[in-house]
Design a protein around this motif. Structure first.
Motif, mmCIF file in Angstrom:
data_model
loop_
_atom_site.group_PDB
_atom_site.id
_atom_site.type_symbol
_atom_site.label_atom_id
_atom_site.label_comp_id
_atom_site.label_asym_id
_atom_site.label_seq_id
_atom_site.Cartn_x
_atom_site.Cartn_y
_atom_site.Cartn_z
ATOM 1 N N ASP A 72 0.797 -1.223 0.000
ATOM 2 C CA ASP A 72 0.000 0.000 0.000
ATOM 3 C C ASP A 72 0.831 1.275 0.000
ATOM 4 O O ASP A 72 0.350 2.326 -0.398
ATOM 5 C CB ASP A 72 -0.935 0.018 1.221
ATOM 6 C CG ASP A 72 -2.039 -1.018 1.093
ATOM 7 O OD1 ASP A 72 -2.505 -1.228 -0.038
ATOM 8 O OD2 ASP A 72 -2.421 -1.618 2.113
ATOM 9 N N GLU A 137 -8.690 -5.418 -3.444
ATOM 10 C CA GLU A 137 -9.134 -4.126 -2.924
ATOM 11 C C GLU A 137 -10.656 -4.045 -2.953
ATOM 12 O O GLU A 137 -11.284 -4.274 -3.975
ATOM 13 C CB GLU A 137 -8.541 -3.013 -3.790
ATOM 14 C CG GLU A 137 -8.906 -1.643 -3.262
ATOM 15 C CD GLU A 137 -8.038 -0.571 -3.897
ATOM 16 O OE1 GLU A 137 -6.931 -0.363 -3.393
ATOM 17 O OE2 GLU A 137 -8.472 0.042 -4.879
ATOM 18 N N GLY A 143 -7.148 -0.653 2.649
ATOM 19 C CA GLY A 143 -5.823 -1.198 2.388
ATOM 20 C C GLY A 143 -5.898 -2.582 1.764
ATOM 21 O O GLY A 143 -6.907 -3.285 1.898
ATOM 22 N N GLY A 218 -7.085 5.972 5.528
ATOM 23 C CA GLY A 218 -6.377 4.698 5.548
ATOM 24 C C GLY A 218 -4.874 4.851 5.397
ATOM 25 O O GLY A 218 -4.336 5.958 5.422
ATOM 26 N N ILE A 219 -4.193 3.721 5.212
ATOM 27 C CA ILE A 219 -2.730 3.692 5.245
ATOM 28 C C ILE A 219 -2.102 4.507 4.111
ATOM 29 O O ILE A 219 -1.042 5.104 4.289
ATOM 30 C CB ILE A 219 -2.192 2.237 5.250
ATOM 31 C CG1 ILE A 219 -0.657 2.200 5.365
ATOM 32 C CG2 ILE A 219 -2.628 1.474 4.019
ATOM 33 C CD1 ILE A 219 -0.105 2.773 6.651
ATOM 34 N N THR A 220 -2.764 4.582 2.949
ATOM 35 C CA THR A 220 -2.142 5.358 1.869
ATOM 36 C C THR A 220 -2.051 6.824 2.264
ATOM 37 O O THR A 220 -1.041 7.482 2.032
ATOM 38 C CB THR A 220 -2.921 5.220 0.535
ATOM 39 O OG1 THR A 220 -4.309 5.369 0.811
ATOM 40 C CG2 THR A 220 -2.662 3.885 -0.103
ATOM 41 N N ALA A 306 3.042 -3.010 5.289
ATOM 42 C CA ALA A 306 2.277 -2.362 4.228
ATOM 43 C C ALA A 306 3.152 -1.920 3.057
ATOM 44 O O ALA A 306 2.640 -1.458 2.039
ATOM 45 C CB ALA A 306 1.523 -1.152 4.802
ATOM 46 N N TYR A 485 -3.394 2.935 12.770
ATOM 47 C CA TYR A 485 -3.237 1.856 11.787
ATOM 48 C C TYR A 485 -2.924 0.530 12.482
ATOM 49 O O TYR A 485 -3.442 -0.518 12.100
ATOM 50 C CB TYR A 485 -2.146 2.219 10.774
ATOM 51 C CG TYR A 485 -1.978 1.174 9.701
ATOM 52 C CD1 TYR A 485 -2.992 0.917 8.783
ATOM 53 C CD2 TYR A 485 -0.807 0.422 9.609
ATOM 54 C CE1 TYR A 485 -2.850 -0.055 7.805
ATOM 55 C CE2 TYR A 485 -0.655 -0.549 8.628
ATOM 56 C CZ TYR A 485 -1.680 -0.792 7.734
ATOM 57 O OH TYR A 485 -1.527 -1.766 6.768
#
Lengths: 526, 61
Positions: A72, A137, A143, A218-220, A306, A485
């Motif tokens: 990610d 996805e 993620g 989210g993680i991005t 990630a 996260y």
């Protein structure tokens, strides 16, 4: 309610207090486990941290990135996400407590801990990458990968260990709420309140809004934000410290000599504890070191899992960079500033509230140590002085006996009378009752670091201390962002991906609901 | 003093901190156990990566 608190205290006593007694000191089980594992992995992996640190830096800069590999975030963003969780109040307050109680030699033991911890970190990260789950996805914010100790326990050790994976995920998900979030929110609110008078509600709403905007992406989005935030906050802090060090360039070599000498033969622990007692210095250094770089805790590998790569080891070597930046660079900066400016063993004018806060009662020992004890019924003060003699309980601020007491800020009126610990007040010879007395005492924790920067930068600017205040705020917010996260991966592991969004909403709400007990726990020595 | 409403009960914030501390210690032990038990696997992955010099390989299309 009180019963619940008692249960917690009892459990804490056994979990934290259990260990191997050495003399009067107890080396906690978790310290032995962390150092032991670090040593074992260092040997087992052939000193990976010494051989491949530079390769770690090369990978982290993105030189070998391939955006088409699964994951990610980039190597660099995975590192900054993990760093923004790790670099926190521990680097400012924790390091300062280690020097306060353990003396300058504690820094050496923090380095050794980081060195061993790096092998642990390499193992965690490599395994987290190897055993992560890659899914199709569904919603972008959820993620596409999930990894961490719960995955390598279940898939690496096998399904028979699933209970331990679940156990870990519950414990870490819970930790994310508390130390990752509520404590950060509390620290932030305290800092804003005491420095700018900002009402907690305002700080709370602002911080929650910032955290919400980032983590709901989210993680991005977390990766993109921390890729800017983490280098920025570390840069401001390290650069300021380097300016202080450069202005005192002549003191650098003697300071390192002092650190090495005090590491093995401590004499100068300001709280008296370090005098001739190697174990105290070692304990404080190791403890603060371990909890500053988080190696072995199992949190950071979740962020590293990630990273976009199909080579687990390529992220493992990036993990080596983490203790290096956290402890070898940032913690060292804090400690050098405290030692070079001399604030760590200085007595500064302090306002001492008698109802609690940072006051303790200690008994001076013949070997120069102070042992914390119970409050006596009363302490007589004559002409501002208390009797500080062997075996007699004395009033102490940050665990150091106070020599002179005054009734005014300017320290012109010496106090004569008695301190009544049970009532949390003092009664003067003329019958006046005081809630607060004034006197010179050493600082501790984040305020000590603030003092160091203020004094160190004084020849240039009069807002040196503000850099520490700013850093505390940035470190707290970034820690809360990254820990969300860790928690949401635990929630995803336990309850599936549909639990991620509700988890984040509760996380944001939880950061709002703090209290106003300023016992300073968030900044406390522990 | 405000108190924190938590787990349906009202407890002092200091106790919440302690709870966080305990949870942290509890995380460490299973994690370290797994790292030690899986250390051969880590070693294999590491040796393989460095002997192949995997970072020098061209990105796949």
């Amino acid at each position: 309610m009180d019963l619940f608190e008692q249960i917690i205290q009892t459990v804490k006593f056994y979990v934290d207090g259990f260990g191997i007694p050495v003399g009067e000191q107890v080396i906690p089980l978790k310290v032995i486990a962390l150092l032991g594992a670090g040593f074992f992995l260092t040997v087992r992996l052939g000193f990976v941290q010494l051989r491949y640190l530079s390769h770690g830096f090369a990978v982290a800069t993105g030189r070998y990135d391939d955006p088409n590999e699964p994951g990610d975030v980039s190597h660099f963003q995975a590192l900054t996400t993990a760093l923004s969780a790790t670099v926190g109040i521990g680097n400012i307050a924790g390091a300062a407590w280690a020097i306060h109680y353990g003396g300058p030699g504690a820094l050496f033991w923090m380095w050794m801990t980081a060195l061993l911890g790096a092998a642990t970190k390499f193992s965690e990260v490599t395994l987290a990458q190897r055993y992560r789950e890659v899914t199709a996805e569904t919603h972008k914010h959820e993620g596409t990968v999930a990894g961490g100790p719960m995955y390598y326990i279940e898939h690496g050790l096998g399904p028979r260990w699933r209970w331990m994976a679940i156990f870990f995920a519950i414990a870490l998900g819970f930790t994310a709420f508390i130390t990752g979030n509520a404590v950060q929110a509390n620290t932030l609110a305290d800092t804003m309140q005491s420095n700018f008078g900002t009402p907690n509600v305002v700080t709370g709403l602002l911080a929650a809004a910032v955290v919400a905007v980032v983590i709901l992406g989210g993680i991005t989005r977390i990766g993109r934000v921390t890729a800017v935030l983490a280098p920025l906050m570390a840069g401001i802090y390290v650069l300021s410290a380097l300016v202080i060090i450069a202005m005192n360039a002549g003191a650098v070599l003697p300071t390192f000599a002092l650190i090495m000498r005090e590491a093995f033969n401590p004499s100068a622990g300001v709280a008296g504890t370090g005098i001739g007692v190697l174990l105290v210095t070692l304990n404080w250094g190791v403890n603060r070191g371990l909890f500053s770089n988080e190696a072995g805790q199992g949190s950071a590998p979740i962020a590293h899992a990630a990273a976009k790569t199909d080579e687990p080891v390529s992220e493992g070597v990036v993990g080596l960079v983490e203790p290096f930046i956290d402890t070898i660079i940032i913690v060292t900066m804090t400690c050098l500033v405290l030692i070079i400016t001399g604030v760590y063993d200085d007595r500064v004018p302090s306002e001492m509230t008698l109802a609690g806060g940072d006051l303790t009662y200690v008994t001076p020992q013949p070997d120069g140590r102070f042992v914390e004890g119970d409050a006596p019924a009363s302490i007589r003060i004559t002409g501002g002085r208390q009797p500080i003699t062997d075996g007699q309980v004395a009033f102490a601020w940050h665990d150091v006996p106070v020599e002179r007491f005054f009734t005014d800020v300017a320290q012109t009126q010496a106090f004569t009378g008695a301190i009544d610990p049970a009532a949390g007040s003092a009664v003067g010879a003329d019958g006046t009752t005081y809630d607060t007395l004034y006197g010179n005492a050493p600082e501790g924790g984040a305020p000590l670091t603030q003092l160091g920067f203020q004094r160190g930068l004084a020849p240039l600017v009069d807002w040196g201390g503000f850099i520490v205040v700013l850093s505390v705020m940035l470190f707290a917010i970034s820690t809360a962002i990254s820990w969300s996260y860790y928690g949401d991966r635990c929630a995803a592991y336990l309850f599936g991906k549909q639990a991620v969004l509700p988890y984040r909403l509760v996380y944001v709400a939880m950061g709002l609901s703090w209290d106003r007990d300023r016992a300073g726990r968030g900044l406390g020595p522990r | 003093m405000w108190r924190w409403v938590f787990l349906g009960t009202v407890i002092a914030p200091a106790a919440v901190w302690d709870l966080g501390d305990i949870a942290l210690t509890v995380c460490i032990l299973p994690n370290l156990l797994a790292l030690v038990l899986l250390s051969s696997k880590t070693r294999t992955l590491m040796d393989d990566y460095f002997s192949r010099q995997a970072w020098l390989q061209q990105p796949k299309d």
